[in-house]
Design a protein around this motif. Sequence first.
Motif, PDB file in Angstrom:
ATOM      1  N   ASN A 184       0.867  -1.187   0.000  1.00 36.52           N
ATOM      2  CA  ASN A 184       0.000   0.000   0.000  1.00 36.52           C
ATOM      3  C   ASN A 184       0.899   1.230   0.000  1.00 36.52           C
ATOM      4  O   ASN A 184       2.124   1.106  -0.062  1.00 36.52           O
ATOM      5  CB  ASN A 184      -0.947   0.011   1.205  1.00 36.52           C
ATOM      6  N   ASN A 185       0.310   2.407   0.050  1.00 29.61           N
ATOM      7  CA  ASN A 185       1.092   3.650   0.004  1.00 29.61           C
ATOM      8  C   ASN A 185       1.164   4.356   1.349  1.00 29.61           C
ATOM      9  O   ASN A 185       1.502   5.539   1.420  1.00 29.61           O
ATOM     10  CB  ASN A 185       0.483   4.605  -1.035  1.00 29.61           C
ATOM     11  N   ASP A 186       0.879   3.622   2.413  1.00 29.54           N
ATOM     12  CA  ASP A 186       0.826   4.214   3.744  1.00 29.54           C
ATOM     13  C   ASP A 186       2.226   4.256   4.362  1.00 29.54           C
ATOM     14  O   ASP A 186       2.723   3.253   4.879  1.00 29.54           O
ATOM     15  CB  ASP A 186      -0.126   3.413   4.629  1.00 29.54           C
ATOM     16  N   LEU A 187       2.862   5.429   4.329  1.00 29.42           N
ATOM     17  CA  LEU A 187       4.215   5.558   4.841  1.00 29.42           C
ATOM     18  C   LEU A 187       4.295   5.396   6.351  1.00 29.42           C
ATOM     19  O   LEU A 187       5.380   5.145   6.892  1.00 29.42           O
ATOM     20  CB  LEU A 187       4.793   6.930   4.451  1.00 29.42           C
ATOM     21  N   SER A 188       3.174   5.521   7.041  1.00 29.38           N
ATOM     22  CA  SER A 188       3.192   5.403   8.500  1.00 29.38           C
ATOM     23  C   SER A 188       3.463   3.980   8.962  1.00 29.38           C
ATOM     24  O   SER A 188       3.712   3.740  10.143  1.00 29.38           O
ATOM     25  CB  SER A 188       1.868   5.889   9.091  1.00 29.38           C
ATOM     26  N   THR A 189       3.432   3.020   8.039  1.00 30.69           N
ATOM     27  CA  THR A 189       3.656   1.627   8.427  1.00 30.69           C
ATOM     28  C   THR A 189       5.140   1.294   8.547  1.00 30.69           C
ATOM     29  O   THR A 189       5.487   0.219   9.042  1.00 30.69           O
ATOM     30  CB  THR A 189       3.023   0.666   7.402  1.00 30.69           C
ATOM     31  N   GLN A 190       6.008   2.196   8.108  1.00 29.49           N
ATOM     32  CA  GLN A 190       7.437   1.912   8.170  1.00 29.49           C
ATOM     33  C   GLN A 190       8.004   2.350   9.521  1.00 29.49           C
ATOM     34  O   GLN A 190       7.701   3.428  10.015  1.00 29.49           O
ATOM     35  CB  GLN A 190       8.197   2.618   7.047  1.00 29.49           C
ATOM     36  N   VAL A 191       8.848   1.484  10.099  1.00 29.05           N
ATOM     37  CA  VAL A 191       9.444   1.775  11.400  1.00 29.05           C
ATOM     38  C   VAL A 191      10.966   1.775  11.276  1.00 29.05           C
ATOM     39  O   VAL A 191      11.524   1.486  10.217  1.00 29.05           O
ATOM     40  CB  VAL A 191       8.995   0.742  12.463  1.00 29.05           C
ATOM     41  N   ALA A 192      11.637   2.112  12.373  1.00 29.91           N
ATOM     42  CA  ALA A 192      13.096   2.162  12.387  1.00 29.91           C
ATOM     43  C   ALA A 192      13.695   0.781  12.119  1.00 29.91           C
ATOM     44  O   ALA A 192      13.091  -0.256  12.409  1.00 29.91           O
ATOM     45  CB  ALA A 192      13.577   2.705  13.726  1.00 29.91           C
ATOM     46  N   THR A 193      14.896   0.778  11.587  1.00 26.99           N
ATOM     47  CA  THR A 193      15.527  -0.450  11.101  1.00 26.99           C
ATOM     48  C   THR A 193      15.615  -1.541  12.159  1.00 26.99           C
ATOM     49  O   THR A 193      15.202  -2.682  11.925  1.00 26.99           O
ATOM     50  CB  THR A 193      16.938  -0.140  10.578  1.00 26.99           C
ATOM     51  N   PHE A 194      16.179  -1.242  13.317  1.00 28.49           N
ATOM     52  CA  PHE A 194      16.388  -2.292  14.307  1.00 28.49           C
ATOM     53  C   PHE A 194      15.070  -2.822  14.867  1.00 28.49           C
ATOM     54  O   PHE A 194      14.965  -4.015  15.184  1.00 28.49           O
ATOM     55  CB  PHE A 194      17.303  -1.802  15.425  1.00 28.49           C
ATOM     56  N   GLU A 195      14.069  -1.968  14.961  1.00 31.87           N
ATOM     57  CA  GLU A 195      12.754  -2.433  15.396  1.00 31.87           C
ATOM     58  C   GLU A 195      12.144  -3.348  14.338  1.00 31.87           C
ATOM     59  O   GLU A 195      11.600  -4.418  14.648  1.00 31.87           O
ATOM     60  CB  GLU A 195      11.828  -1.250  15.664  1.00 31.87           C
TER      61      GLU A 195
END
Length: 373
Positions: free
Chosen positions: A214-225
């Motif tokens: 999808n295009n929801d950028l809020s779903t991306q989190v920090a790398t180590f998490e």
Amino acid sequence: MWDFKFSVRTDCDAFSLCLLKFSFMVKTMFNKTFFGTELPIIQAPMAGVQDSALTIAVSNAGGLGSLPCAMLRPDALRAELKSIKSQTSKPFNLNFFCHTAPEPDLEREAKWRKILQPYFKEYGLKKSDIPTGSGRIPFNQESADLLAEYKPPVISFHFGLPADSLLAQIKNLGAYVLASATNLEEAKWLEANGTDAIIAQGLEAGGHRGIFLNNDLSTQVATFELLKQIVGISKLPVIAAGGISTANDVAKALSLGASAVQIGTAYLLCTKTKTSQIQRAAIKSKKTRKTVITNIFSGRPARGIENRSIQEIGPINADTPEFPLAAAAISALRTKAEVVGVDDFTPLWCGENISGCSEIPAAELTRLLVTEL
């Protein structure tokens, strides 16, 4: 092999010596089971700032050198593959995009050019100066057929995976398949659909987000998490990507369960890259203290150093044409501006962590990245 250096005291007992040798053997066996490289370092494919010279340097140093292929026409890709094959016998990676080529939207394009019109006027650009075409090609049958000639050992994908028939074709070549996930749902989808390892691309990563469900950028989190989340549910090897720039970062990622790390930003100043003087200057300036995710340069969100165009028409603009159609008009401005040494319209792709950037040979950086292991 791992480049371990150690000395053994003359009074060292036999058990200690055996333990040391066993530790070295285990590390060596681990590496040789993961796509055949000596070091758990993957050089991120970076279109526009590299060619096969960087790929070759990293592979020969023991890492996995990567070549970005989405902007290469078949003849250019064939030439790069010949160069790689003639200069290294080590594993290397070819990276392709899996986006769906959009149909041109004349109304949306007209809105976009209206937004850019003041800049066209500023630089004296006419309609005839603006190129057409996408510049980026999704992986297709022609690409798959070409790869059959060269049988690359590793192939990676951004924006999902190709059609089942194409994926089967490259797996039949014996290629090891990597693909990017920006969240847990994408990782699950990739595992269910045939990838051999998952690249966990965190929020800090430079360049295009691999987001595809999808295009929801809020779903991306920090790398180590993200790494911990994916390692917790996946049976596949997981590669950490984003914000990893130093040997300490590499060691931390591996301690959290990563089988390898993918690093791009740290290589940007290396002598084997084609990073422009304009981008080099931006990386070395105070500008790198602020990177943002923007869609104005291509139509898809990507992280880069903030500049004038991002400030004035972005970072996210709803009228930007679909990826990769947005690139044509703004690229014309970029060309004009760069002639006079201005980066106002240049996509200065860069991750959040530049602490590992150094103007040294890429082979040296590759080895430095494992000094904490």
